[in-house]
Design an enzyme around this catalytic site. Structure first.
Site, PDB file in Angstrom:
ATOM      1  N   LYS A  12     -29.410  -4.134 -12.054  1.00 55.12           N
ATOM      2  CA  LYS A  12     -28.258  -2.816 -11.936  1.00 55.12           C
ATOM      3  C   LYS A  12     -26.588  -3.397 -11.723  1.00 55.12           C
ATOM      4  O   LYS A  12     -26.411  -3.977 -12.562  1.00 55.12           O
ATOM      5  CB  LYS A  12     -28.429  -3.541  -9.755  1.00 55.12           C
ATOM      6  CG  LYS A  12     -28.814  -5.326  -9.674  1.00 55.12           C
ATOM      7  CD  LYS A  12     -26.509  -5.555  -8.984  1.00 55.12           C
ATOM      8  CE  LYS A  12     -26.407  -6.757  -9.081  1.00 55.12           C
ATOM      9  NZ  LYS A  12     -25.112  -6.882  -9.534  1.00 55.12           N
ATOM     10  N   ASP A 139     -30.276 -10.765  -4.088  1.00 57.10           N
ATOM     11  CA  ASP A 139     -30.661  -9.395  -5.110  1.00 57.10           C
ATOM     12  C   ASP A 139     -31.357  -8.899  -5.248  1.00 57.10           C
ATOM     13  O   ASP A 139     -32.511  -8.158  -5.525  1.00 57.10           O
ATOM     14  CB  ASP A 139     -29.518  -9.521  -6.058  1.00 57.10           C
ATOM     15  CG  ASP A 139     -27.362  -9.026  -6.117  1.00 57.10           C
ATOM     16  OD1 ASP A 139     -27.438  -8.869  -5.222  1.00 57.10           O
ATOM     17  OD2 ASP A 139     -27.537  -9.781  -7.396  1.00 57.10           O
TER      18      ASP A 139
HETATM   19  O1  C5P Z   1     -28.354 -15.431  -3.522  1.00 58.50           O
HETATM   20  P1  C5P Z   1     -27.606 -16.256  -4.541  1.00 58.50           P
HETATM   21  O2  C5P Z   1     -28.692 -17.765  -4.656  1.00 58.50           O
HETATM   22  O3  C5P Z   1     -28.529 -15.121  -5.631  1.00 58.50           O
HETATM   23  O4  C5P Z   1     -26.558 -16.502  -5.200  1.00 58.50           O
HETATM   24  C1  C5P Z   1     -26.190 -17.619  -5.348  1.00 58.50           C
HETATM   25  C2  C5P Z   1     -24.617 -17.233  -4.643  1.00 58.50           C
HETATM   26  O5  C5P Z   1     -23.792 -16.394  -5.377  1.00 58.50           O
HETATM   27  C3  C5P Z   1     -24.485 -18.169  -3.986  1.00 58.50           C
HETATM   28  O6  C5P Z   1     -24.909 -19.479  -3.758  1.00 58.50           O
HETATM   29  C4  C5P Z   1     -23.067 -17.771  -3.012  1.00 58.50           C
HETATM   30  O7  C5P Z   1     -22.326 -18.485  -3.276  1.00 58.50           O
HETATM   31  C5  C5P Z   1     -23.053 -16.629  -3.568  1.00 58.50           C
HETATM   32  N1  C5P Z   1     -23.261 -15.403  -3.313  1.00 58.50           N
HETATM   33  C6  C5P Z   1     -21.982 -15.324  -2.068  1.00 58.50           C
HETATM   34  N2  C5P Z   1     -22.724 -13.968  -0.380  1.00 58.50           N
HETATM   35  C7  C5P Z   1     -23.719 -13.380  -1.134  1.00 58.50           C
HETATM   36  C8  C5P Z   1     -25.154 -13.896  -2.051  1.00 58.50           C
HETATM   37  C9  C5P Z   1     -24.151 -14.786  -3.012  1.00 58.50           C
HETATM   38  O8  C5P Z   1     -20.976 -16.016  -1.736  1.00 58.50           O
HETATM   39  N3  C5P Z   1     -23.405 -12.425  -0.498  1.00 58.50           N
END
Ligand code: C5P
Length: 303
Positions: A12, A139
């Site tokens: 993406k 994502d």
């Molecule tokens: O959700 P995911 O595990 O992919 O997110 C990885 C990291 O990216 C989170 O721990 C956070 O630090 C950051 N993140 C964020 N805000 C979001 C998505 C991700 O701060 N909306």
């Protein structure tokens, strides 16, 4: 013994990525417009005596094959919900850059959910898979959904966006990846020091998508994480300049980077931009891609 299942998982690009302030839970509220691209990973899921993950292709050496891989977590989670053991061998062929800001790991997790739903004949609906996907990562629901979508919350709450036509992209892959949490942290640091400009709402961008015109879309592309990615990897400025200099309509950092995405007028134009960018020595390698494409989907069940 059921036949192996092959699933294609799209990458993406965020056409618009507006990041609000840090939440108490460590995430940031987002307003984002995702587009799924044809650059993809393929996963083959086959019944086996134990759970294992193998990785080949683009950046394979960087991908863990143990329980820290999101694919492993997806298989364990789904098996638990289905009340069975996760006895599956998952072979990933990477096409999406690793730690590149293109949701490669999320795409693999989404593909695992879709593939195991088929392999184990679980009959889970897209909505049910989407709920599990949101627990695995912000994502992952979009990687299931595909197409073009507006994401809010952590990025996991999705609404489809009308997008006419196919858009053509050139992707400049960087030498090393960037970790998503470190890019969000850098944005928080930059915001504590001053106030890097923030994107407005994506209304005009969504109108440009509905009209299907890349020329109208190009100046509306934007990413609040770009300032943070550029702060951590200043050499990306040269990459962005080189892509636009080579004839792209616009360039931006994809998600948390460091991949740079360049919107082009046509497929032909993208091939020209890619060739020039590849010769400019401003990135590790170059790919062309188009979007929107569907979310993670079963390609073929081998006989
Ligand atoms: O959700 P995911 O595990 O992919 O997110 C990885 C990291 O990216 C989170 O721990 C956070 O630090 C950051 N993140 C964020 N805000 C979001 C998505 C991700 O701060 N909306």
């Amino acid at each position: 013994m059921p036949s192996p299942v092959v699933v294609r998982a799209p990458s993406k690009v965020n056409l618009h990525l507006g990041v609000a302030d840090l939440r108490p839970d460590g995430y940031h509220d987002l307003t984002t417009v995702f587009q799924a691209l044809s650059l993809a990973d393929d996963l083959r899921l086959a019944p086996a005596a134990s759970l294992s993950v193998r990785v080949s292709g683009e950046g394979a050496a960087e991908v863990p094959t143990d329980r820290t891989n999101l694919v492993w977590k997806a298989a364990v989670r789904l098996a638990h919900l289905a009340g069975r053991a996760p006895l599956v061998e998952i072979a990933i062929t990477k096409g999406v850059p690793v730690a590149g800001g293109m949701a490669g790991g999320s795409a693999d997790a989404a593909a695992t959910l879709v593939g195991l739903n088929e392999l184990w004949d679980l009959g889970l609906t897209r909505e049910e898979l989407s709920t599990i996907a949101a627990e695995l990562g912000s994502d992952v629901p979009f990687s299931l959904h595909g197409g073009t979508a507006l994401g809010t919350g952590r990025g996991e709450r999705l609404l489809p966006v009308l997008s006419r036509n196919t858009f053509h992209w050139v992707l400049a892959l960087a030498k090393d990846g960037l970790s998503t949490p470190s890019v969000f942290r850098e944005l928080d640091r930059l915001r504590a020091e001053g106030e890097p400009p923030r994107l407005g709402d994506p209304q005009k961008l969504m109108q440009a998508l509905a009209a299907g015109d890349p020329h109208t879309l190009a100046p509306l592309l934007g990413n609040d994480l770009q300032a943070a990615a550029l702060s951590l990897k200043p050499e990306l400025r040269r990459t962005l300049r080189a892509g636009v200099g080579a004839g792209a309509l616009a360039g931006l950092v994809s998600g948390s980077g460091p991949t740079c995405a360049f919107l082009c007028e046509s497929e032909e134009a993208a091939i020209g931009v890619a060739a020039e960018l590849a010769g400019a020595g401003v990135c590790r390698s170059v790919r062309t891609a188009s979007g929107p494409v569907p979310g993670a989907r079963v390609l073929d069940t081998e006989a």
